[in-house]
Design an enzyme around this catalytic site. Sequence first.
Site, PDB file in Angstrom:
ATOM      1  N   CYS A 106       0.816  -1.209   0.000  1.00  0.00           N
ATOM      2  CA  CYS A 106       0.000   0.000   0.000  1.00  0.00           C
ATOM      3  C   CYS A 106       0.862   1.276   0.000  1.00  0.00           C
ATOM      4  CB  CYS A 106      -0.999  -0.032   1.155  1.00  0.00           C
ATOM      5  SG  CYS A 106      -2.387   1.081   0.844  1.00  0.00           S
ATOM      6  N   HIS A 212      -3.456  -4.871   0.536  1.00  0.00           N
ATOM      7  CA  HIS A 212      -3.027  -5.240   1.898  1.00  0.00           C
ATOM      8  C   HIS A 212      -3.102  -6.754   2.072  1.00  0.00           C
ATOM      9  CE1 HIS A 212      -2.475  -1.464   4.170  1.00  0.00           C
ATOM     10  NE2 HIS A 212      -3.368  -0.957   3.329  1.00  0.00           N
ATOM     11  N   GLU A 214      -1.607  -8.612   4.088  1.00  0.00           N
ATOM     12  CA  GLU A 214      -1.569  -9.041   5.504  1.00  0.00           C
ATOM     13  C   GLU A 214      -2.972  -9.173   6.091  1.00  0.00           C
ATOM     14  OE1 GLU A 214      -1.050  -6.031   4.439  1.00  0.00           O
ATOM     15  OE2 GLU A 214      -1.701  -4.519   5.901  1.00  0.00           O
TER      16      GLU A 214
END
Length: 241
Positions: A106, A212, A214
């Site tokens: 990001c 993202h 994660e």
Amino acid sequence: MSIARIGISSSVQGEERLSTSLDNISAVTQAEGLPFVLPNVGVSQACAYAEQLDGLYVTGGGDIDPNLFDEDPHPKLGEITPERDRFEIAIIRAFLQRNKPILAVCRGVQILNIAAGGDMYQDIYAQSEEEKQMLQHMQRAPRNHRSHAILLTPSSKLAELTGVTDGYVNSFHHQAVRELAPGFEATAWASDGTIEAIESMDHAFVVGVQWHPENLLQAKDGMAKRLFLSFVQACRKPNVG
Ligand code: MN
């Protein structure tokens, strides 16, 4: 083989605290890396970290100071954190010099591109061509929802690592890579032409994605899982050059 030591860049919280999401920590530990959350300190410490650590995970966060690529602030520019920008640029350059692995997400992909000599849109909606139909990149769905499609360059490292040439990703950004840094290629795009991933042609493992991953690990997203696994694995290999 020893455990890979992974530096995780941190957000600035007001004037008193730093922070990073627990998803960033567990993304590293699930891939069997050893996480180190990095404060935004000086350039000399950035070089010392680059000596000590095996890999750098540049995390998401707020907006980036456009002075870094010689522009004045656009009215749509959000909150910036100059000390974070400064530290991340220094540590990214230190890792690039040592050909040590970098994974950026990001905001991270944007600061990676700027550190290497590229720039970005301060606001993709205000700064793209008028006739261009943009999609929603600041999703209002939960963080683990994959809201828009991407297409990957089949010959890219990203496609090789993840084993796919298309997919769906989450999206929480209003800025994006514009002019690519020398030696970098765009390797994934959204349908509106927004660059969703870049990688260095000159380094063993320098990959940035605009989404993202994660936040997608708990949703068992294969692309996210393979991305973190291959990053930490690259950090374990002896570095050359
Ligand atoms: Mn997006």
